[in-house]
Design a protein around this motif. Structure first.
Motif, PDB file in Angstrom:
ATOM      1  N   ALA A  92     -13.338  42.861  31.337  1.00 58.92           N
ATOM      2  CA  ALA A  92     -13.558  42.261  32.660  1.00 58.92           C
ATOM      3  C   ALA A  92     -12.323  41.558  33.199  1.00 58.92           C
ATOM      4  O   ALA A  92     -12.088  41.537  34.405  1.00 58.92           O
ATOM      5  N   MET A  93     -11.528  40.989  32.291  1.00 65.52           N
ATOM      6  CA  MET A  93     -10.330  40.252  32.687  1.00 65.52           C
ATOM      7  C   MET A  93      -9.068  41.108  32.618  1.00 65.52           C
ATOM      8  O   MET A  93      -7.954  40.592  32.759  1.00 65.52           O
ATOM      9  N   ASN A  94      -9.241  42.407  32.408  1.00 61.49           N
ATOM     10  CA  ASN A  94      -8.118  43.354  32.392  1.00 61.49           C
ATOM     11  C   ASN A  94      -7.080  43.009  31.324  1.00 61.49           C
ATOM     12  O   ASN A  94      -5.875  43.270  31.498  1.00 61.49           O
ATOM     13  N   ILE A  95      -7.535  42.427  30.215  1.00 67.46           N
ATOM     14  CA  ILE A  95      -6.620  42.046  29.137  1.00 67.46           C
ATOM     15  C   ILE A  95      -6.091  43.284  28.411  1.00 67.46           C
ATOM     16  O   ILE A  95      -4.945  43.296  27.942  1.00 67.46           O
ATOM     17  N   TYR A  96      -6.889  44.336  28.326  1.00 61.27           N
ATOM     18  CA  TYR A  96      -6.427  45.536  27.631  1.00 61.27           C
ATOM     19  C   TYR A  96      -5.139  46.068  28.255  1.00 61.27           C
ATOM     20  O   TYR A  96      -4.260  46.582  27.557  1.00 61.27           O
ATOM     21  N   ALA A  97      -5.018  45.934  29.572  1.00 60.30           N
ATOM     22  CA  ALA A  97      -3.839  46.445  30.266  1.00 60.30           C
ATOM     23  C   ALA A  97      -2.570  45.724  29.825  1.00 60.30           C
ATOM     24  O   ALA A  97      -1.473  46.309  29.867  1.00 60.30           O
ATOM     25  N   THR A  98      -2.704  44.458  29.380  1.00 63.59           N
ATOM     26  CA  THR A  98      -1.516  43.716  28.935  1.00 63.59           C
ATOM     27  C   THR A  98      -0.918  44.327  27.675  1.00 63.59           C
ATOM     28  O   THR A  98       0.250  44.073  27.351  1.00 63.59           O
ATOM     29  N   GLU A  99      -1.710  45.109  26.946  1.00 60.69           N
ATOM     30  CA  GLU A  99      -1.227  45.810  25.761  1.00 60.69           C
ATOM     31  C   GLU A  99      -1.132  47.318  26.007  1.00 60.69           C
ATOM     32  O   GLU A  99      -0.986  48.096  25.072  1.00 60.69           O
ATOM     33  N   LYS A 100      -1.192  47.682  27.293  1.00 60.12           N
ATOM     34  CA  LYS A 100      -1.128  49.095  27.691  1.00 60.12           C
ATOM     35  C   LYS A 100      -2.187  49.922  26.963  1.00 60.12           C
ATOM     36  O   LYS A 100      -1.912  50.993  26.425  1.00 60.12           O
ATOM     37  N   LEU A 101      -3.388  49.395  26.947  1.00 65.01           N
ATOM     38  CA  LEU A 101      -4.534  50.093  26.369  1.00 65.01           C
ATOM     39  C   LEU A 101      -5.547  50.385  27.470  1.00 65.01           C
ATOM     40  O   LEU A 101      -5.840  49.531  28.300  1.00 65.01           O
ATOM     41  N   ASP A 102      -6.057  51.595  27.467  1.00 63.76           N
ATOM     42  CA  ASP A 102      -7.128  52.000  28.373  1.00 63.76           C
ATOM     43  C   ASP A 102      -8.376  52.179  27.515  1.00 63.76           C
ATOM     44  O   ASP A 102      -8.559  53.216  26.872  1.00 63.76           O
ATOM     45  N   ASN A 140     -14.308  29.490  32.762  1.00 61.02           N
ATOM     46  CA  ASN A 140     -15.210  29.783  33.877  1.00 61.02           C
ATOM     47  C   ASN A 140     -14.815  31.074  34.601  1.00 61.02           C
ATOM     48  O   ASN A 140     -15.682  31.831  35.058  1.00 61.02           O
ATOM     49  N   GLU A 141     -13.522  31.322  34.685  1.00 55.13           N
ATOM     50  CA  GLU A 141     -13.051  32.559  35.301  1.00 55.13           C
ATOM     51  C   GLU A 141     -13.502  33.762  34.465  1.00 55.13           C
ATOM     52  O   GLU A 141     -13.969  34.774  35.020  1.00 55.13           O
ATOM     53  N   ALA A 142     -13.383  33.643  33.137  1.00 53.58           N
ATOM     54  CA  ALA A 142     -13.835  34.717  32.249  1.00 53.58           C
ATOM     55  C   ALA A 142     -15.347  34.895  32.368  1.00 53.58           C
ATOM     56  O   ALA A 142     -15.851  36.025  32.422  1.00 53.58           O
ATOM     57  N   ARG A 143     -16.069  33.800  32.394  1.00 52.20           N
ATOM     58  CA  ARG A 143     -17.532  33.830  32.528  1.00 52.20           C
ATOM     59  C   ARG A 143     -17.945  34.584  33.786  1.00 52.20           C
ATOM     60  O   ARG A 143     -18.799  35.483  33.736  1.00 52.20           O
ATOM     61  N   GLN A 182      -8.105  40.968  21.657  1.00 50.10           N
ATOM     62  CA  GLN A 182      -9.274  40.196  21.259  1.00 50.10           C
ATOM     63  C   GLN A 182      -8.916  38.726  21.049  1.00 50.10           C
ATOM     64  O   GLN A 182      -9.715  37.836  21.356  1.00 50.10           O
ATOM     65  N   GLN A 183      -7.710  38.471  20.520  1.00 51.62           N
ATOM     66  CA  GLN A 183      -7.273  37.085  20.360  1.00 51.62           C
ATOM     67  C   GLN A 183      -7.092  36.424  21.729  1.00 51.62           C
ATOM     68  O   GLN A 183      -7.485  35.272  21.938  1.00 51.62           O
ATOM     69  N   LYS A 184      -6.521  37.162  22.667  1.00 50.60           N
ATOM     70  CA  LYS A 184      -6.347  36.629  24.022  1.00 50.60           C
ATOM     71  C   LYS A 184      -7.701  36.339  24.663  1.00 50.60           C
ATOM     72  O   LYS A 184      -7.867  35.340  25.375  1.00 50.60           O
ATOM     73  N   ALA A 185      -8.675  37.207  24.405  1.00 49.65           N
ATOM     74  CA  ALA A 185     -10.014  36.987  24.949  1.00 49.65           C
ATOM     75  C   ALA A 185     -10.663  35.751  24.337  1.00 49.65           C
ATOM     76  O   ALA A 185     -11.281  34.941  25.046  1.00 49.65           O
ATOM     77  N   LEU A 186     -10.538  35.596  23.014  1.00 47.77           N
ATOM     78  CA  LEU A 186     -11.074  34.404  22.350  1.00 47.77           C
ATOM     79  C   LEU A 186     -10.424  33.142  22.907  1.00 47.77           C
ATOM     80  O   LEU A 186     -11.100  32.135  23.161  1.00 47.77           O
ATOM     81  N   ASP A 187      -9.102  33.178  23.077  1.00 42.66           N
ATOM     82  CA  ASP A 187      -8.391  32.018  23.616  1.00 42.66           C
ATOM     83  C   ASP A 187      -8.893  31.691  25.020  1.00 42.66           C
ATOM     84  O   ASP A 187      -9.061  30.517  25.372  1.00 42.66           O
ATOM     85  N   MET A 188      -9.142  32.721  25.814  1.00 41.30           N
ATOM     86  CA  MET A 188      -9.605  32.512  27.184  1.00 41.30           C
ATOM     87  C   MET A 188     -11.013  31.924  27.202  1.00 41.30           C
ATOM     88  O   MET A 188     -11.316  31.013  27.982  1.00 41.30           O
ATOM     89  N   ILE A 189     -11.890  32.438  26.339  1.00 41.19           N
ATOM     90  CA  ILE A 189     -13.263  31.930  26.271  1.00 41.19           C
ATOM     91  C   ILE A 189     -13.270  30.451  25.898  1.00 41.19           C
ATOM     92  O   ILE A 189     -14.075  29.663  26.415  1.00 41.19           O
ATOM     93  N   ARG A 190     -12.374  30.062  25.005  1.00 39.48           N
ATOM     94  CA  ARG A 190     -12.349  28.689  24.495  1.00 39.48           C
ATOM     95  C   ARG A 190     -11.512  27.744  25.353  1.00 39.48           C
ATOM     96  O   ARG A 190     -11.577  26.531  25.169  1.00 39.48           O
ATOM     97  N   ASP A 191     -10.731  28.253  26.286  1.00 33.79           N
ATOM     98  CA  ASP A 191      -9.830  27.447  27.097  1.00 33.79           C
ATOM     99  C   ASP A 191     -10.594  26.843  28.282  1.00 33.79           C
ATOM    100  O   ASP A 191     -11.074  27.570  29.148  1.00 33.79           O
ATOM    101  N   PRO A 192     -10.713  25.503  28.344  1.00 29.95           N
ATOM    102  CA  PRO A 192     -11.463  24.877  29.451  1.00 29.95           C
ATOM    103  C   PRO A 192     -10.935  25.264  30.825  1.00 29.95           C
ATOM    104  O   PRO A 192     -11.696  25.286  31.801  1.00 29.95           O
ATOM    105  N   ALA A 193      -9.648  25.592  30.904  1.00 28.08           N
ATOM    106  CA  ALA A 193      -9.056  25.926  32.196  1.00 28.08           C
ATOM    107  C   ALA A 193      -9.324  27.371  32.619  1.00 28.08           C
ATOM    108  O   ALA A 193      -9.176  27.706  33.800  1.00 28.08           O
TER     109      ALA A 193
END
Length: 328
Positions: A28-38, A247-250, A233-244
């Motif tokens: 949903a947050m297009n994180i896969y694209a940061t690693e050039k993964l589709d 909400n955007e990820a949610r 997946q680490q970036k996603a975990l960090d985003m889920i846990r990051d108060p800042a």
């Protein structure tokens, strides 16, 4: 450093639920694209089907229960857990309001009283040996019940089939990850009996629930593919846990996967699940042992701890976590 080629990957899940939230956030947050993964996410409607997709080459990565992977290795299948996705036994137990009323349960009922009231209930599970099956057997064991004699475990396949059966009154309850249980409470008059995502059952706190697995031939041929996937997946975990950023990820994952669910309810679930996520994708040895002990308590066919130890590696996760922390 040369640019990475865009790699297409297929990820197999049994269902769309919070037990798979990090990879859904990454989508949903297009994180896969940061690693050039589709990454194409395929929903199979069952754990064994999802793992079969990995084994047969229909998927490149499997997100699912650790015992399923270990059982496959016991049978000589060369699959390996390389990452950690959810650190609670992430299911919530709901029962019909009629069952709750008929058995005298109230908001003040103890965990023991709630579990003893399961005697005679017809409960939906995805498949024998699945996480939904094992948790019902754990509940029975904790209440001093015999799951094969005192419960009726109805093998229904995917989560959608289970929730449909509940709505039709064909089963008395089920245990699934969010949002299935919460949605049944709001839509079908279910009563939340136990919320495991909040850590209500201490024996299951820190549990190795959803793992990330590859075929060993893929790891040998292209180890950096696993590292890149784990970085997402680490970036996603960090985003889920990051108060800042949480909400955007949610909001992004709600819009992509659950737009029909009441937004206020979804926001509440997001908060309730705040302790269900590990800090990193590395698999703690203690969580693996906890999972093995749990499974061996409930199944006649015991997991060999030596096989379990050979069923995972943190080699790729350590590299992924270190590079994300370094901002690379």
């Amino acid at each position: 450093m040369p640019a990475l080629a865009q790699d297409k990957m297929t990820a197999a899940f049994s269902t769309v639920g919070f037990a798979y939230l990090p990879p859904l956030v990454a989508k949903a947050m297009n994180i896969y694209a940061t690693e050039k993964l589709d990454v194409d996410i395929v929903i199979t409607g069952g754990e064994t089907k999802a793992l079969a997709a990995l084994i047969g080459g229909g998927a490149d990565v499997y997100f699912g229960s650790a015992p399923t992977v270990i059982r496959a290795r016991e049978n000589g299948v060369q699959v390996l857990m390389v990452g950690y996705c959810v650190s609670q036994y992430a299911t919530n137990l709901v029962l019909s309001s009629k069952w709750v009323k008929d058995h005298g349960l109230t908001a003040n009922s103890t965990v023991e009283e709630k579990l003893k009231a399961l005697k005679g209930a017809t409960l939906g599970i995805t498949a024998p040996g699945s996480g939904t099956d094992l948790i019902m057997r754990f509940f029975a064991n904790k209440a001093g019940l015999n799951p094969d004699r005192d419960l009726i475990l109805s093998n229904l396949g995917g989560g959608d089939v289970i929730t449909s059966a509940f709505a039709q009154g064909r089963i008395d309850g089920f245990a699934l990850s969010a949002p299935a249980a919460e949605n049944a409470v709001k839509r079908d008059g279910a009563v939340m009996i136990l919320d495991l995502a909040k850590g209500e059952v201490k024996e299951l706190d820190g549990f190795l629930y959803t793992s990330i697995s590859f075929r060993e031939d893929t790891l040998n041929r292209n180890p950096q593919l696993a590292v890149r996937l784990l970085r997402t997946q680490q970036k996603a975990l960090d985003m889920i846990r990051d108060p800042a950023k949480t909400n955007e990820a949610r909001d992004a994952v709600w819009k992509m996967y659950w737009p029909k669910i009441d937004k206020a309810l979804f926001d509440e679930m997001w908060v309730n699940w705040k302790d269900a996520w590990p800090k990193t994708v590395e698999i703690p040895a203690s969580s693996l042992k906890q999972m093995v002990d749990f499974t061996n308590l409930l199944e006649s066919k015991k997991i060999d701890p030596a096989v379990a130890d050979k069923s995972y590696t943190n080699k790729y996760a350590k590299e992924a976590v270190a590079s994300v922390a370094a901002g690379k």
